[in-house]
Write an enzyme that holds these catalytic residues in place. Structure first.
Site, PDB file in Angstrom:
ATOM      1  N   GLU A 155     -32.344 -45.530 -41.490  1.00 30.26           N
ATOM      2  CA  GLU A 155     -33.081 -44.387 -40.915  1.00 30.26           C
ATOM      3  C   GLU A 155     -34.214 -43.870 -41.797  1.00 30.26           C
ATOM      4  OE1 GLU A 155     -30.060 -41.497 -39.909  1.00 30.26           O
ATOM      5  OE2 GLU A 155     -29.127 -42.844 -38.451  1.00 30.26           O
ATOM      6  N   HIS A 232     -27.133 -45.771 -30.263  1.00 27.98           N
ATOM      7  CA  HIS A 232     -26.421 -44.557 -29.826  1.00 27.98           C
ATOM      8  C   HIS A 232     -27.085 -44.105 -28.535  1.00 27.98           C
ATOM      9  CE1 HIS A 232     -23.942 -44.310 -33.349  1.00 27.98           C
ATOM     10  NE2 HIS A 232     -24.993 -44.417 -34.135  1.00 27.98           N
ATOM     11  N   GLU A 265     -24.459 -49.956 -33.936  1.00 26.19           N
ATOM     12  CA  GLU A 265     -23.654 -48.722 -33.827  1.00 26.19           C
ATOM     13  C   GLU A 265     -23.515 -48.290 -32.370  1.00 26.19           C
ATOM     14  OE1 GLU A 265     -25.001 -45.621 -36.488  1.00 26.19           O
ATOM     15  OE2 GLU A 265     -25.600 -47.057 -38.018  1.00 26.19           O
TER      16      GLU A 265
END
Ligand code: XIL
Length: 602
Positions: A155, A232, A265
């Site tokens: 990130e 996500h 993820e």
């Protein structure tokens, strides 16, 4: 005695036949299917959850890859400077190795889970580089040869697609990213090193920024091997900004840099209690994402962020993401029973092996009609003598009058007698649709001018960033100036120009998006009207990308779309050309119609 014996033996028989039956009925696990596909299906695990027997059983039987959910993060591993704690990380490694699972290490460098000593410390650049090196050498070095993949940096790009200002970035500078990869490579030259991020799965501003960053790293010889797309998602995203086509395009462009891609993820959240409809759409999302990854040679793993809905970070009320205590984002329910999403992932894996599906999540074979190009146009006629150009041929050709000069001011006075085309059909059309568009095109010796008069009782703007311009009210004009109307990719000279209704509030910073749109040097004005809004736009005839000559009956590829929203996301898609039946013009210019110049003085 005898009775009792008979009872026992029939009980035995019953158990025996039940056991054989269920063994026969048992479908292969995700793990077995993934292994047969030479693919990885993984789950993130938090050590504490291993004490739950169901959790451990499902993890080991259904997944062949494991990611430490938190155990490898800096605040857990090095809570005090130079005091490393690998207790829980070791437990996870043990579990993975006992169960023959591949480990994805996550993550060495992140702006969250920063130990306080580092966050509040006062270090020079050199000291910070030393800390970074020691940390990475110690962690990666400890498990050298045992961790196949590492998320080295997590990130590092912020929501404005800039390098995030983190403690590392501030202490060291932007090159902390390069350094982290170099140190990790030094510590384990065989580990595959990934950059990992969220919100960059499909094609958007952030994924463009990441693409630019990693392609630059590759060209400078920084040892990066892959990109992790976190995934996500929210239920329905795979029908939208992360469509299989978008996701596939992003994976392919990264793959073509020589990088491996993994979905790292994955979870699919939703509002409220999960209804059957929510769980079915969630299953489709899981299917779309897994299927897209699996069929793409550059994508090698799908990892879900947890095992079952009992333990998910989205239910952790200490975290900023806590919105819904009832959220069920994973493949197994709170009691570890497989959900529709589980069967959807199984079906994507089964399909790739030629096995019959176990659910009906897979879409039926696509039957997108292909309409072949109309080459013999009717004689041009004017239904009204005053018209400056002939009537258009519905969805096939538009005659653009020239020379006609236009002032971009939102007034249509200078468009008098220019034929209008009404667009009120398309692949996304709500019941009682009240939105439509009339467009017109002309040219003078310098510019091509576009007009869109949009009827829309509720002009919606300001909800989306320009990178997602097509999700709210906007008009699209497309041009293919290459002379090859069959071109099916966006080469230079082929542009999609998306003009947001939101331009009416901020004329100084044009909200314009679309494939190659920068090449078009668009000027646009948007004004609100009593019945909707008007867009006037101009593009130069001469640019670096093209040289357009408005000669009588010369033609260009041309398309017009309208996107409508009632507040949430796009709910209306209107399309002019008859060739584009499934909203594919954004990636396939062979679906455009034609724009034919008409000299008003001939
Ligand atoms: C989350 C964990 O799931 C939580 O248990 C922890 O408290 C915070 O971090 N993106 C990432 C992951 O890269 O590391 C985050 O994991 C979720 C978002």
């Amino acid at each position: 005695m005898r009775v009792r014996f008979r009872f026992l033996s029939s009980l035995f028989l019953l158990i025996f036949s039940w056991a054989t039956l269920s063994a026969q009925d048992q479908e292969p696990t995700l793990r077995e299917l993934a292994t047969q596909n030479d693919f990885h299906i993984g789950a993130a695990v938090y050590t504490y959850h291993l004490t739950n027997a169901d959790h451990s059983r499902v993890l080991a039987s259904e997944f062949n890859m494991l990611t430490p959910e938190n155990e490898a993060k800096m605040c857990e591993v090095q809570p005090q400077q130079d005091r490393f704690d690998f207790t829980r990380f070791d437990q996870l490694m043990d579990f993975a190795e006992t169960n023959d699972m591949v480990v994805r290490g996550h993550t060495l460098v992140w702006h969250n889970c920063m130990p306080a000593w580092l966050q509040n410390g006062d270090f020079t650049r050199d000291e910070a580089i030393q800390i970074l090196r020691d940390h990475i050498m110690t962690v990666v070095g400890r498990y050298q040869g045992r961790i196949a993949y590492w998320d080295v940096v997590n990130e590092a790009i912020d929501d404005n697609s800039q390098i995030r200002e983190t403690v590392w970035q501030q202490l060291i500078g932007d090159d902390y990213i390069d350094l982290a990869f170099q140190f990790a490579h030094e510590a384990d030259p065989n580990a595959l090193l990934f950059y990992n991020d969220y919100g960059a799965e499909g094609m958007n501003q952030k994924s463009n920024a990441i693409y630019d960053m990693v392609s630059d790293m590759v060209s400078r010889g920084i040892p990066i091997n892959g990109v992790g797309l976190q995934g996500h998602f929210t239920v329905g995203d795979s029908n939208n900004w992360v469509s299989p086509a978008n996701l596939g395009r992003n994976i392919t462009r990264l793959g073509e840099l020589g990088l491996e891609v993994q979905i790292t993820e994955l979870d699919v959240r939703h509002a409220g209690v999960a209804t059957d409809a929510i769980l079915e759409q969630q299953a489709r999302d899981y299917y779309n994402i897994t299927q897209t990854c699996l069929e793409n040679p550059y994508c090698t793993a799908v990892v879900t962020w947890g095992v079952g809905d009992r333990f998910t970070w989205l239910r952790d009320s200490n975290l900023g993401f806590f919105e819904n205590p009832d959220v069920e984002p994973l493949l197994f329910d709170v009691d570890y029973a497989p959900k529709p999403a589980y069967y959807a992932v199984a079906d994507a894996l089964r399909e790739a092996l030629g096995l019959d599906p176990v659910s009906d999540v897979a879409p039926a074979e696509e039957t997108t009609e292909t309409v072949s190009r109309v080459v013999d146009l009717p004689e041009p006629t004017k239904s009204d003598d005053a018209q400056l150009a002939p009537d258009s041929v519905d969805g096939v050709a538009y005659y653009a009058a020239f020379p006609v000069s236009i002032t971009l001011d939102g007034s249509t006075d200078d468009w008098a007698n220019v034929p209008r085309v009404t667009v009120n059909q398309g692949p996304q059309l709500p019941e009682n649709n009240d939105t439509s568009m009339k467009f017109a095109v002309v040219a003078d010796t310098e510019y091509l001018y576009f007009l869109a008069e949009v009827t829309d009782s509720n002009v919606v703007y300001g909800n989306y960033d320009v990178s997602e311009w097509y999700r709210e009210d906007s008009v699209e004009f497309y041009l293919n100036t290459t002379g090859d109307l069959d071109a099916s990719t966006y080469e230079d000279g082929i542009v999609q120009i998306g003009i947001m209704a939101g331009n009416l509030t901020q004329p100084e910073t044009p909200l314009i998006g679309g494939g190659n749109s920068a090449q078009a040097q668009v000027n646009a004005v948007v004004v609100q009207t009593e019945t909707g809004y008007i867009v006037e736009a101009a593009v130069p005839l001469q640019t670096d990308a093209w040289s357009i000559e408005p000669a009588h009956l010369n033609s260009l590829g041309f398309q017009a779309h309208l996107n409508g929203s009632s507040g949430e996301d796009r709910d209306t898609k209107l399309i002019w050309s008859i060739y584009d039946t499934a909203d594919q013009s954004w990636q396939d210019p062979s679906l455009f119609g034609e724009l034919i110049f008409w000299n008003i003085n001939q």
